[in-house]
Design a protein around this motif. Structure first.
Motif: not given
Lengths: 166, 319
Positions: A60-63, A45, A57-58, A50-51, A123-124, A38, A54
């Motif tokens: 590496y940390a989330g899955a 960020f 987080v989604l 920022s991509f 930008p993305a 995190l 995000a």
């Protein structure tokens, strides 16, 4: 401002990683690894990626780290078991620490030129155009790796099933 | 620190306070509405229509003893409830309540919110592990597998909307719906998101990790007092966050005639929350293998198909 914040976040990530490798209990390692991931996301960020932040987080940390949860769940957490773990660690850390110090030298060379990080938001759509333009081959190779992992997981999941069940 | 940063900090504190109250009111509303569905009264003693019941419950929970079981891992045990509720609160930071009215209008707002929803698995798993209780452990394992399975298509179901908008920013997604809500262009995506959202908030029919009949209370078995309340808070905030995301992505966010923008937003969130309560009253629990099988074998391929068709339409529509 954001450059300074990035350095703070990076330091936090480094400290968390240091604490993570010195814990005896694997659940605590998980917590500190989470803190490290995190902090790294916060660093991204602050630097304008920022991509990447995000996604950090989604994904590496989330899955990815979440899969470790299953390993942690099966580990004995009783105090005697942790004592054995500590005893087992003993002097085992010396060789990895030496390798880490050796690897630090080229890294230090990379960062010898002290520049303040400059944040520029990407930008993305720009990132997507880059990934699926000049880097399309690399993206496809990475997806091939994931496909191989998927097939491996399916194979492991099938083995040992009694005959006649789907 | 600049003045603008101070204002943002103050606004964030105000939002957190408002969310705590909203979650409290939600518990009361849920119990009353469930009572109505089940032909009983529900809490109606404290205050008018029992409205102050949630205040009484909060006071009770704060003053109750919060005793960790002997042999529990104190560090993880104390941290777990915070990990279960704090990410959801952070996720609300990117929600756009009205034009220009959000704590942080991140350009990656949607992915950030999804990431925060994904982080709740640590609170549950660590709480289960640290309690060193077999029921808690089983609940934690169920929660981990379920959250991973439903997380897999939660984000994918939203990517159709992102493709149509061309942006991850909440405000841009709402303004893109001025003519037509995305629920009419992405009906499959909306349905899949609401299913995955219910699972992410582990509401019935996706609450097998804490199903009372076979697991006492799952990962929350050993928790009491305020740490129990934090788990509870995280659960209700997750419902509110999922409802807020559904409103933003599929039901036109703050858009609507006559009434001011935040009122429209609140009304839509309220209607979706009512739907969640209705679901709880109407549906039984599925078997666990059916639950996981549905996520991987039905919902994930459907989400991928939805994305493929949307992508083909978007690319085909370009000059």
């Amino acid at each position: 401002m954001s450059g300074n914040f990035a350095i703070w976040a990076a330091s936090l990530a480094f400290l968390s990683a240091l604490v993570a490798v010195t814990r005896a209990s694997v659940a605590h390692v998980l917590i500190w690894l989470l803190a490290m991931l995190l902090s790294l996301a916060a660093c991204f960020f602050a630097l304008g990626a920022s991509f990447a932040g995000a996604a950090q987080v989604l994904i590496y940390a989330g899955a990815i780290l979440a899969v470790f949860v299953f390993v942690v769940m099966t580990v004995d957490a009783s105090p005697p078991a942790q004592e054995t773990e500590r005893a087992r660690l003993g002097k085992a850390w010396i060789a990895p620490a030496l390798v880490a110090v050796l690897l630090l030298a080229p890294l230090a060379g990379l960062t010898a030129d002290p520049t303040t990080p400059q944040g520029r938001a990407v930008p993305a759509t720009e990132l997507g155009a880059l990934l699926f333009g000049p880097w399309a081959l690399a993206v496809e190779i990475a997806s091939g790796l994931l496909l191989a992992a998927l097939m491996g997981a399916r194979h492991l999941g099938r083995r040992g099933r009694p005959e006649g069940r789907r | 620190m600049t003045f603008a940063a101070l204002i943002t900090l103050f606004a964030a504190a105000a939002l957190v306070a408002a969310l705590m109250v909203a979650a409290g009111v939600f518990t009361w509303a849920e119990r009353r509405i469930l009572g109505f569905f089940q032909e009983r009264l529900g809490p109606n003693r404290v205050g008018p229509f029992g409205f102050l019941q949630w205040v009484a419950d909060t006071v009770k929970l704060i003053t109750k003893e919060d005793a960790p079981p002997p042999g529990a891992d104190r560090f993880a045990y104390r941290l777990a409830p915070v990990l279960a509720s704090a990410p959801i609160l952070a996720g609300f930071g990117v929600v756009a309540f009205a034009p220009g009215l959000s704590i942080a209008a991140l350009d990656m707002g949607l992915i950030f919110a999804l990431g925060m929803l994904a982080l709740t698995v640590y609170g549950i798993a660590l709480g289960a592990w640290a309690s060193r209780n077999r029921y808690a452990m089983l609940g934690g394992l169920r929660a981990g597998a379920q959250l991973l399975a439903y997380e897999s298509f939660l984000g994918l179901s939203l990517m159709g909307v992102v493709l149509l908008t061309g942006s991850f920013r909440m405000g841009d997604i709402v303004t893109a719906q001025t003519e037509l809500w995305f629920v009419f262009q992405q009906p499959l995506g909306a349905l899949l998101f609401l299913i995955a959202g219910t699972a992410a908030a582990h509401r019935l029919p996706f609450d097998l990790q804490e199903s009372e009949q076979d697991l006492v209370a799952g990962f929350m078995t050993e928790y009491s007092g305020m740490s129990f309340a934090l788990f509870f808070l995280g659960e209700y905030l997750a419902i509110l966050l999922v409802a807020a995301l559904a409103t933003t992505l599929f039901f036109g966010g703050w858009l609507g005639p006559w009434l001011p923008a935040p009122v429209w937003f609140g009304l839509k969130v309220g209607v979706i929350c009512f739907g969640f309560i209705w679901l709880r009253a109407a549906l039984p629990r599925p078997r666990y293998d059916q639950l996981i099988g549905f996520a991987w074998k039905v919902a994930l391929p459907l989400a991928l198909l939805n994305l493929l068709i949307t992508g083909a339409i978007v690319v085909g529509g370009q000059p």
